[in-house]
Design a protein around this motif. Structure first.
Motif, PDB file in Angstrom:
ATOM      1  N   SER A   1      12.639   0.357  -0.358  1.00 39.76           N
ATOM      2  CA  SER A   1      13.450   1.139  -1.295  1.00 39.76           C
ATOM      3  C   SER A   1      13.486   0.507  -2.691  1.00 39.76           C
ATOM      4  N   PHE A   2      12.970  -0.718  -2.827  1.00 39.97           N
ATOM      5  CA  PHE A   2      12.974  -1.403  -4.121  1.00 39.97           C
ATOM      6  C   PHE A   2      11.741  -1.018  -4.932  1.00 39.97           C
ATOM      7  N   PRO A   3      11.810  -1.166  -6.255  1.00 37.72           N
ATOM      8  CA  PRO A   3      10.627  -0.876  -7.084  1.00 37.72           C
ATOM      9  C   PRO A   3       9.451  -1.740  -6.636  1.00 37.72           C
ATOM     10  N   HIS A   4       8.245  -1.186  -6.780  1.00 35.89           N
ATOM     11  CA  HIS A   4       7.069  -1.959  -6.389  1.00 35.89           C
ATOM     12  C   HIS A   4       5.869  -1.609  -7.264  1.00 35.89           C
TER      13      HIS A   4
ATOM     14  N   GLU B   1       9.683 -11.577  -5.425  1.00 32.70           N
ATOM     15  CA  GLU B   1       8.475 -10.755  -5.410  1.00 32.70           C
ATOM     16  C   GLU B   1       7.941 -10.807  -3.987  1.00 32.70           C
ATOM     17  N   LEU B   2       8.183  -9.745  -3.227  1.00 33.63           N
ATOM     18  CA  LEU B   2       7.728  -9.676  -1.842  1.00 33.63           C
ATOM     19  C   LEU B   2       6.364  -9.004  -1.825  1.00 33.63           C
ATOM     20  N   ASP B   3       5.339  -9.784  -1.524  1.00 36.07           N
ATOM     21  CA  ASP B   3       3.969  -9.270  -1.455  1.00 36.07           C
ATOM     22  C   ASP B   3       3.650  -8.874  -0.015  1.00 36.07           C
ATOM     23  N   VAL B   4       3.339  -7.597   0.179  1.00 38.23           N
ATOM     24  CA  VAL B   4       2.950  -7.070   1.478  1.00 38.23           C
ATOM     25  C   VAL B   4       1.470  -6.729   1.366  1.00 38.23           C
TER      26      VAL B   4
ATOM     27  N   LYS C   1      -2.422  -5.644  -2.381  1.00 39.54           N
ATOM     28  CA  LYS C   1      -1.057  -5.816  -1.875  1.00 39.54           C
ATOM     29  C   LYS C   1      -0.102  -4.919  -2.653  1.00 39.54           C
ATOM     30  N   ARG C   2       1.052  -4.716  -2.063  1.00 38.42           N
ATOM     31  CA  ARG C   2       2.164  -4.061  -2.748  1.00 38.42           C
ATOM     32  C   ARG C   2       3.201  -5.140  -2.998  1.00 38.42           C
ATOM     33  N   ARG C   3       3.670  -5.200  -4.216  1.00 41.93           N
ATOM     34  CA  ARG C   3       4.660  -6.203  -4.618  1.00 41.93           C
ATOM     35  C   ARG C   3       6.001  -5.509  -4.844  1.00 41.93           C
ATOM     36  N   TYR C   4       6.956  -5.813  -3.976  1.00 39.11           N
ATOM     37  CA  TYR C   4       8.307  -5.266  -4.076  1.00 39.11           C
ATOM     38  C   TYR C   4       9.177  -6.239  -4.860  1.00 39.11           C
ATOM     39  N   LEU C   5       9.953  -5.717  -5.794  1.00 46.63           N
ATOM     40  CA  LEU C   5      10.800  -6.529  -6.669  1.00 46.63           C
ATOM     41  C   LEU C   5      12.247  -6.418  -6.205  1.00 46.63           C
ATOM     42  N   ILE C   6      12.733  -7.500  -5.600  1.00 44.45           N
ATOM     43  CA  ILE C   6      14.047  -7.511  -4.972  1.00 44.45           C
ATOM     44  C   ILE C   6      14.939  -8.510  -5.703  1.00 44.45           C
TER      45      ILE C   6
ATOM     46  N   ASP D   1      -0.925  -1.610 -11.022  1.00 42.36           N
ATOM     47  CA  ASP D   1      -0.731  -0.199 -11.343  1.00 42.36           C
ATOM     48  C   ASP D   1      -1.835   0.214 -12.312  1.00 42.36           C
ATOM     49  N   GLU D   2      -1.502   0.506 -13.554  1.00 42.83           N
ATOM     50  CA  GLU D   2      -2.532   0.909 -14.527  1.00 42.83           C
ATOM     51  C   GLU D   2      -2.724  -0.130 -15.631  1.00 42.83           C
ATOM     52  N   SER D   3      -2.313  -1.369 -15.389  1.00 46.20           N
ATOM     53  CA  SER D   3      -2.514  -2.469 -16.345  1.00 46.20           C
ATOM     54  C   SER D   3      -3.588  -3.406 -15.806  1.00 46.20           C
ATOM     55  N   TYR D   4      -4.304  -4.048 -16.731  1.00 48.39           N
ATOM     56  CA  TYR D   4      -5.408  -4.936 -16.361  1.00 48.39           C
ATOM     57  C   TYR D   4      -5.215  -6.263 -17.080  1.00 48.39           C
ATOM     58  N   ILE D   5      -5.376  -7.373 -16.331  1.00 47.62           N
ATOM     59  CA  ILE D   5      -5.052  -8.692 -16.879  1.00 47.62           C
ATOM     60  C   ILE D   5      -6.080  -9.718 -16.427  1.00 47.62           C
TER      61      ILE D   5
END
Length: 150
Positions: free
Chosen positions: A18-21, A98-101, A82-87, A41-45
Motif C-alpha cells: 500500500s506504500f508508494p513504490h 526502502e523495501l526492495d522486493v 525489483k520494486r522499491r517500497y518507501l515506508i 520508473d521513467e528516470s535514468y541514472i
C-alpha cells in the motif's frame, strides 16, 4: 556520502504494497569500482560508488533513455529488477525504509535499506521488529555482488 544499513526481510508488513513504490532495473558496468546504470520508473541514472559497506561516496549523473539503453547492453552479469517500497520509519520523520522486493532471477529476495545522515545515527538505529538479519557489513547482499552471482 551514502550511509546506509541493509537487512534481510522474510516477513514484511502485511500492508507493504500500500506504500508508494518504484520499479527499478539496474546493471553494472564495473563492480570495482562500482559503476551502475539504473532505470527508476521513467528516470535514468549513472552512478559511481566508492568502496565501503556502511559508508561510501556516491555520485549520480542523469542519463537519457538512449544512453541508458546503450549502457545497459554493456553491463556485466545479470540485470537486476525489483520494486522499491518507501515506508516511513515510525517515530523518525526523516528516515525512510526502502523495501526492495526482487523480481526475475532473485524473485522472493527482500532487502530493507535505511539511509542515515551520520554514522552515529546509523549505529544507534533500532530496526523494526519485521527486519531480519543485519547484512550491512557482510557485503554479500550488495546489488553489485548479486549481479555477478552465477
Amino acid at each position: 556520502m551514502e550511509i546506509e544499513r541493509k537487512y534481510l526481510v522474510t516477513s514484511p508488513p502485511e500492508n507493504y504494497k500500500s506504500f508508494p513504490h518504484h520499479f527499478i532495473e539496474q546493471g553494472y558496468l564495473s563492480t570495482d569500482p562500482v559503476v551502475r546504470v539504473r532505470k527508476e520508473d521513467e528516470s535514468y541514472i549513472l552512478t559511481y560508488k566508492s568502496k565501503g559497506l556502511l559508508a561510501r561516496e556516491e555520485y549520480n549523473l542523469p542519463l537519457n533513455e538512449d544512453s541508458y539503453q546503450h549502457l545497459i547492453s554493456k553491463t556485466d552479469g545479470c540485470v537486476l529488477t525489483k520494486r522499491r517500497y518507501l515506508i516511513p520509519v515510525e517515530h523518525c520523520d526523516h528516515l525512510t525504509i526502502e523495501l526492495d522486493v526482487f523480481e526475475g532471477r532473485y524473485e522472493g529476495l527482500m532487502l530493507a535499506e535505511v539511509e542515515f545522515e551520520s554514522l552515529e545515527e546509523a549505529h544507534s538505529f533500532t530496526p523494526p521488529s519485521w527486519f531480519g538479519k543485519d547484512v550491512t557489513l557482510s557485503g554479500e547482499y550488495q546489488n553489485s555482488r548479486l549481479s555477478q552471482m552465477p
